[in-house]
Write a protein that holds these residues in place. Sequence first.
Motif, mmCIF file in Angstrom:
data_model
loop_
_atom_site.group_PDB
_atom_site.id
_atom_site.type_symbol
_atom_site.label_atom_id
_atom_site.label_comp_id
_atom_site.label_asym_id
_atom_site.label_seq_id
_atom_site.Cartn_x
_atom_site.Cartn_y
_atom_site.Cartn_z
ATOM 1 N N ALA A 132 0.823 -1.210 0.000
ATOM 2 C CA ALA A 132 0.000 0.000 0.000
ATOM 3 C C ALA A 132 0.849 1.248 0.000
ATOM 4 C CB ALA A 132 -0.936 -0.016 1.210
ATOM 5 N N PHE A 133 1.651 1.411 -1.063
ATOM 6 C CA PHE A 133 2.443 2.629 -1.153
ATOM 7 C C PHE A 133 1.516 3.832 -1.057
ATOM 8 C CE2 PHE A 133 5.278 -0.572 -2.737
ATOM 9 C CZ PHE A 133 6.490 -0.184 -2.193
ATOM 10 N N GLY A 134 1.918 4.796 -0.273
ATOM 11 C CA GLY A 134 1.085 5.976 -0.077
ATOM 12 C C GLY A 134 0.209 5.899 1.166
ATOM 13 N N ALA A 135 0.056 4.706 1.751
ATOM 14 C CA ALA A 135 -0.761 4.609 2.974
ATOM 15 C C ALA A 135 -0.099 5.452 4.056
ATOM 16 C CB ALA A 135 -0.888 3.160 3.421
ATOM 17 N N PRO A 136 -0.858 6.363 4.651
ATOM 18 C CA PRO A 136 -0.229 7.391 5.493
ATOM 19 C C PRO A 136 0.138 6.920 6.900
ATOM 20 C CG PRO A 136 -2.583 7.722 5.457
ATOM 21 C CD PRO A 136 -2.308 6.548 4.546
ATOM 22 N N PHE A 137 1.097 7.595 7.461
ATOM 23 C CA PHE A 137 1.442 7.562 8.874
ATOM 24 C C PHE A 137 0.205 7.961 9.676
ATOM 25 C CE2 PHE A 137 2.794 10.070 12.586
ATOM 26 C CZ PHE A 137 3.646 9.167 13.209
ATOM 27 N N ILE A 138 -0.059 7.236 10.782
ATOM 28 C CA ILE A 138 -1.195 7.596 11.639
ATOM 29 C C ILE A 138 -0.676 8.407 12.819
ATOM 30 C CG2 ILE A 138 -3.121 6.723 13.013
ATOM 31 C CD1 ILE A 138 -3.387 6.013 10.096
ATOM 32 N N ASP A 139 -1.211 9.589 12.998
ATOM 33 C CA ASP A 139 -0.777 10.426 14.113
ATOM 34 C C ASP A 139 -1.029 9.722 15.448
ATOM 35 O OD1 ASP A 139 0.104 12.495 12.545
ATOM 36 O OD2 ASP A 139 -1.805 13.582 12.610
ATOM 37 N N SER A 142 11.141 3.890 16.093
ATOM 38 C CA SER A 142 11.844 5.146 16.355
ATOM 39 C C SER A 142 11.229 6.283 15.539
ATOM 40 C CB SER A 142 13.332 4.997 16.063
ATOM 41 O OG SER A 142 13.543 4.976 14.669
ATOM 42 N N LEU A 143 10.421 5.927 14.526
ATOM 43 C CA LEU A 143 9.683 6.939 13.744
ATOM 44 C C LEU A 143 8.232 7.056 14.228
ATOM 45 C CD1 LEU A 143 10.903 5.872 10.179
ATOM 46 C CD2 LEU A 143 11.653 7.884 11.490
ATOM 47 N N SER A 144 7.935 6.442 15.380
ATOM 48 C CA SER A 144 6.573 6.437 15.939
ATOM 49 C C SER A 144 5.585 5.664 15.068
ATOM 50 C CB SER A 144 6.055 7.860 16.194
ATOM 51 O OG SER A 144 6.863 8.502 17.153
ATOM 52 N N ILE A 145 6.079 4.658 14.366
ATOM 53 C CA ILE A 145 5.215 3.736 13.631
ATOM 54 C C ILE A 145 5.136 2.432 14.439
ATOM 55 C CG2 ILE A 145 4.997 2.307 11.545
ATOM 56 C CD1 ILE A 145 6.428 4.530 10.004
ATOM 57 N N PRO A 146 3.916 2.027 14.881
ATOM 58 C CA PRO A 146 3.801 0.777 15.637
ATOM 59 C C PRO A 146 4.309 -0.394 14.802
ATOM 60 C CG PRO A 146 1.741 2.025 15.747
ATOM 61 C CD PRO A 146 2.613 2.697 14.712
ATOM 62 N N PRO A 180 5.561 10.013 4.735
ATOM 63 C CA PRO A 180 5.399 9.335 6.027
ATOM 64 C C PRO A 180 4.345 8.224 5.974
ATOM 65 C CG PRO A 180 5.440 11.716 6.341
ATOM 66 C CD PRO A 180 5.357 11.470 4.847
ATOM 67 N N GLY A 181 4.721 7.040 6.409
ATOM 68 C CA GLY A 181 3.799 5.911 6.451
ATOM 69 C C GLY A 181 4.394 4.686 5.781
ATOM 70 N N TYR A 182 3.579 4.044 4.924
ATOM 71 C CA TYR A 182 4.006 2.809 4.281
ATOM 72 C C TYR A 182 5.344 2.966 3.559
ATOM 73 C CZ TYR A 182 3.753 -1.573 1.704
ATOM 74 O OH TYR A 182 4.022 -2.817 1.212
ATOM 75 N N ASP A 183 5.518 4.068 2.886
ATOM 76 C CA ASP A 183 6.739 4.253 2.100
ATOM 77 C C ASP A 183 7.978 4.271 2.986
ATOM 78 O OD1 ASP A 183 4.655 4.639 0.393
ATOM 79 O OD2 ASP A 183 5.495 6.388 -0.613
ATOM 80 N N ALA A 194 3.988 -3.624 10.341
ATOM 81 C CA ALA A 194 3.955 -2.214 10.737
ATOM 82 C C ALA A 194 2.533 -1.701 10.524
ATOM 83 C CB ALA A 194 4.947 -1.400 9.913
ATOM 84 N N TYR A 195 2.113 -0.809 11.403
ATOM 85 C CA TYR A 195 0.748 -0.288 11.343
ATOM 86 C C TYR A 195 0.766 1.085 10.677
ATOM 87 C CZ TYR A 195 -4.036 0.638 12.883
ATOM 88 O OH TYR A 195 -5.385 0.887 12.919
ATOM 89 N N VAL A 196 0.297 1.127 9.450
ATOM 90 C CA VAL A 196 0.192 2.391 8.707
ATOM 91 C C VAL A 196 -1.126 2.391 7.948
ATOM 92 C CG1 VAL A 196 2.666 2.879 8.424
ATOM 93 C CG2 VAL A 196 1.522 1.340 6.814
ATOM 94 N N GLY A 197 -1.645 3.561 7.675
ATOM 95 C CA GLY A 197 -2.889 3.651 6.896
ATOM 96 C C GLY A 197 -4.056 2.931 7.547
ATOM 97 N N GLY A 198 -4.002 2.718 8.856
ATOM 98 C CA GLY A 198 -5.144 2.148 9.565
ATOM 99 C C GLY A 198 -5.180 0.639 9.670
ATOM 100 N N ARG A 199 -4.108 -0.053 9.278
ATOM 101 C CA ARG A 199 -4.062 -1.511 9.464
ATOM 102 C C ARG A 199 -2.602 -1.990 9.490
ATOM 103 N NH1 ARG A 199 -4.622 -4.913 3.965
ATOM 104 N NH2 ARG A 199 -3.001 -5.973 5.162
ATOM 105 N N TRP A 200 -2.428 -3.254 9.854
ATOM 106 C CA TRP A 200 -1.107 -3.860 9.858
ATOM 107 C C TRP A 200 -0.736 -4.347 8.451
ATOM 108 C CZ3 TRP A 200 1.902 -3.459 14.022
ATOM 109 C CH2 TRP A 200 1.330 -3.335 15.289
ATOM 110 N N TYR A 201 0.509 -4.096 8.062
ATOM 111 C CA TYR A 201 1.038 -4.638 6.811
ATOM 112 C C TYR A 201 2.257 -5.510 7.101
ATOM 113 C CZ TYR A 201 -2.010 -1.625 4.124
ATOM 114 O OH TYR A 201 -3.122 -1.029 3.578
#
Lengths: 264, 264, 264, 264
Positions: A84-91, A180-184, A127-130, A206-213
């Motif tokens: 999911a390239f582009g899936a965003p970082f979740i604040d 270390s980038l605050s990505i679960p 920030p996120g999947y990428d 890693a959890y980005v864009g609202g789900r685990w990948y």
Amino acid sequence: MWLRVGCDLLFEIEVPTPFILMLRPRSGTEQWVARDEFKIKPSVPVVEFTDDYGNLCQRLTAQPGYFSINTTADVRTSQYVDTAFGAPFIDIQHLPQGLLNYLLPSRYCESDRFNDLAMEITMNQFPGYDQVAAIENWLRNNISYIPGSSDYPISAIEVNYKQSGVCRDLAHLGIALCRSLSIPARMVVGYLHNLQPMDMHAWFEAYVGGRWYTFDATQYGPKGGYVAIGYGHDAADVAVFNQFGPSVYPIRQLVSVELIEESI
Amino acid sequence: MWLRVGCDLLFEIEVPTPFILMLRPRSGTEQWVARDEFKIKPSVPVVEFTDDYGNLCQRLTAQPGYFSINTTADVRTSQYVDTAFGAPFIDIQHLPQGLLNYLLPSRYCESDRFNDLAMEITMNQFPGYDQVAAIENWLRNNISYIPGSSDYPISAIEVNYKQSGVCRDLAHLGIALCRSLSIPARMVVGYLHNLQPMDMHAWFEAYVGGRWYTFDATQYGPKGGYVAIGYGHDAADVAVFNQFGPSVYPIRQLVSVELIEESI
Amino acid sequence: MWLRVGCDLLFEIEVPTPFILMLRPRSGTEQWVARDEFKIKPSVPVVEFTDDYGNLCQRLTAQPGYFSINTTADVRTSQYVDTAFGAPFIDIQHLPQGLLNYLLPSRYCESDRFNDLAMEITMNQFPGYDQVAAIENWLRNNISYIPGSSDYPISAIEVNYKQSGVCRDLAHLGIALCRSLSIPARMVVGYLHNLQPMDMHAWFEAYVGGRWYTFDATQYGPKGGYVAIGYGHDAADVAVFNQFGPSVYPIRQLVSVELIEESI
Amino acid sequence: MWLRVGCDLLFEIEVPTPFILMLRPRSGTEQWVARDEFKIKPSVPVVEFTDDYGNLCQRLTAQPGYFSINTTADVRTSQYVDTAFGAPFIDIQHLPQGLLNYLLPSRYCESDRFNDLAMEITMNQFPGYDQVAAIENWLRNNISYIPGSSDYPISAIEVNYKQSGVCRDLAHLGIALCRSLSIPARMVVGYLHNLQPMDMHAWFEAYVGGRWYTFDATQYGPKGGYVAIGYGHDAADVAVFNQFGPSVYPIRQLVSVELIEESI
């Protein structure tokens, strides 16, 4: 795709030895366990429980003599992992509460020491999947994957120093960099179809864009065929067996993953 | 003893229908599931989860047409249930916190209305196991057990009024009576070896002397052969299947319990 | 004894900064919080939640400018901590399931590397409380307690190498040593009456003889006056505040513990 | 708006009496508790715990003589409750797993018996928030709200038969109607600003459009000022006090809700 996975362990026990096992895959969002067998010989009382991560664990005390555990399961899993390239970082403030602990450093993932390296690796990434994909790629190019090269877990700092490791080691470093980038990020152990050489495997999510990948720096392409048997912060949480008292090593450990038509 | 238990359900579905299933026995303190199969035809995506009581549940949406669920399991369970005359009542302040909710009234167990009856039934009994045994005995002697006599759950008040019921009904009244004495009690559904006629079964457990004990007013003696598939406050929590939207009834429901040598 | 405890934090924030706070003591088996205040200036939306360890945490995003947190609580706690020489080691197979994870190594407590040292320290001790007391004593005699000597957490291995540390460091080493003997151990942060110099404090608990006992190698005697605000595997789980994004340090951090007659 | 809420209970106890209290509001998504006091006289050991719904509860045993509980809290809450006409019904298969149990019937909400009535009331309504609003409106027009008219909880069936009730009764019927439409619904007890006559209050929440919304058929307009102290399936789960043994009624029960400028 349907996989028949199995693990065969044989121990020679000298004194009554408490074990905690994690060898029973569970059905979840990504996999469906249609058949499952779990044989223990000789038979002893077993208590099964669900740990804090939702893993099915078994507690038992093995008696002196030979002791074997034989598990098999028929599991439906995806042929390709989702990307999911582009899936965003979740604040942070929008992360589900139950995921906040996957931001913390853990035994083998000292994320508090990897901020600079993570920034360097993910520079210019959205920030996120990428970012995680960049980390996975960096691991592939910089940490030599040498199956069988390690007997016990080492931590991300040690992996980064050695610049080589087993699947578990690459996962630890990947997890530490994500956190270390605050990505679960979390560890997964389980089976992988066509793994060479066949063995238990470890990867990370890693959890980005609202789900685990799923990410796995030891493989190429979005190849699937993963069957998870345990999730945790790192290898400390997902030992296939934890044994207490004088050390005991399996005198036989056979892992198998076979493509089947469908569960019988 | 080793039992091979199984349930075969067939539905004819008209519109896409969400289901929540509870048909997968779990290994626990009292039983060990060594083999387990769960077949769904036609295949649909399934998500398995653990509910608040620790039961394994499956969520899926059945599509129009025939829809079948076929489960079997090899389970080790006791030949006799434990009895413990003299096991004492546990004071409220010493009950484990997680059991306090089993003191509360629930949909089919209006324990707030049974105080007088419970006092009368258990008069002169030593507080604890003996009280529950007296309740079980009273149910056996006063509420006629008529398998197959009821289609949908009725509550303890209604059971007491009718003076007859199915296994579920006797369990509901037993639970209501226990709770009215401040004894934690819960519903269990599952399989029972040699049940006549063979079907899904329901019984109840009461917490006295520091652990749960099995009670079943539909049977005689400490006969075992129980395989639990779900625990809850009452029948509302442990439906073998919950289905949403226009009602659908199974056009086939076969339950089997077979004594086997050992799990294959 | 009744204590009035308080913490006053002031930050100067440059960009919107997510925080997770752990500053609200909870009533439990060992302490009763009769009064509690939690002021945030300027006011922002706050969501409170209970983490995996039962700690009350607050999630919020601080806006640019000064940001202060001011908490106080009136708490009843014991004047002396319980001691229990002779309280036995609990066999793994009898440990409550929820405690098994306190046997695992964690970020700052690499218990997998301390087996030899723990064996040496506890040689000839009766398994259980006496082993932990020996560990506590060894820490007192071998690791110099130097309050204020460390800015960020270091791990048990590093503490053992330096042979000195702050309260948190001594606790980490104590926990690692306990776990290497298969004794569940956990970190506690909170307040301590008469701590010199006054500050947030950290100590550890070990599970022997069927309950948790308090150990603190920085103090002498069974002196009480502890008020816990957070429990966890180690310092990673019990940060008084976790802040995400560019680092922010408090420009004021005042901790107070006052003996009062009773809660007003 | 900031409210200072309080409850003052006085009992005259004859024999040692175990109590479970639910009188301590928690900070959550909708309210922030900035100050909180909880006084018990005479002082007895208290253990606080979080129940299955996340409510803070206290367990204690009151000794013979007068026994008083006095709680106050300063809470920030909304001046208006959120409304969301058009917010859609959430399909069963997309409901968060933890909410599925709010679809089940419970002690005082026999949702399995209200399908026809619910269909009739909500005919032509867009599925979701509008259905619940129609139910709330129907309750307002058809069930007379008579504060103080009932001493103990009655169930939705009984409320519907009587066509009148206290706040708790209207909430029970509202919840039963929602659940019969497969809309998760739960009971809330707490304080309400300007309630006439002032007392503890009860209302309900329904889950539509991806979140919980507040409904209260005893009030008009989207007026806010609610402070929740307990959530549950129905009144069985959210008693302000549960007492075991011979019945004890408070000889004084004073509830207060005062508008304040801000927490002191």
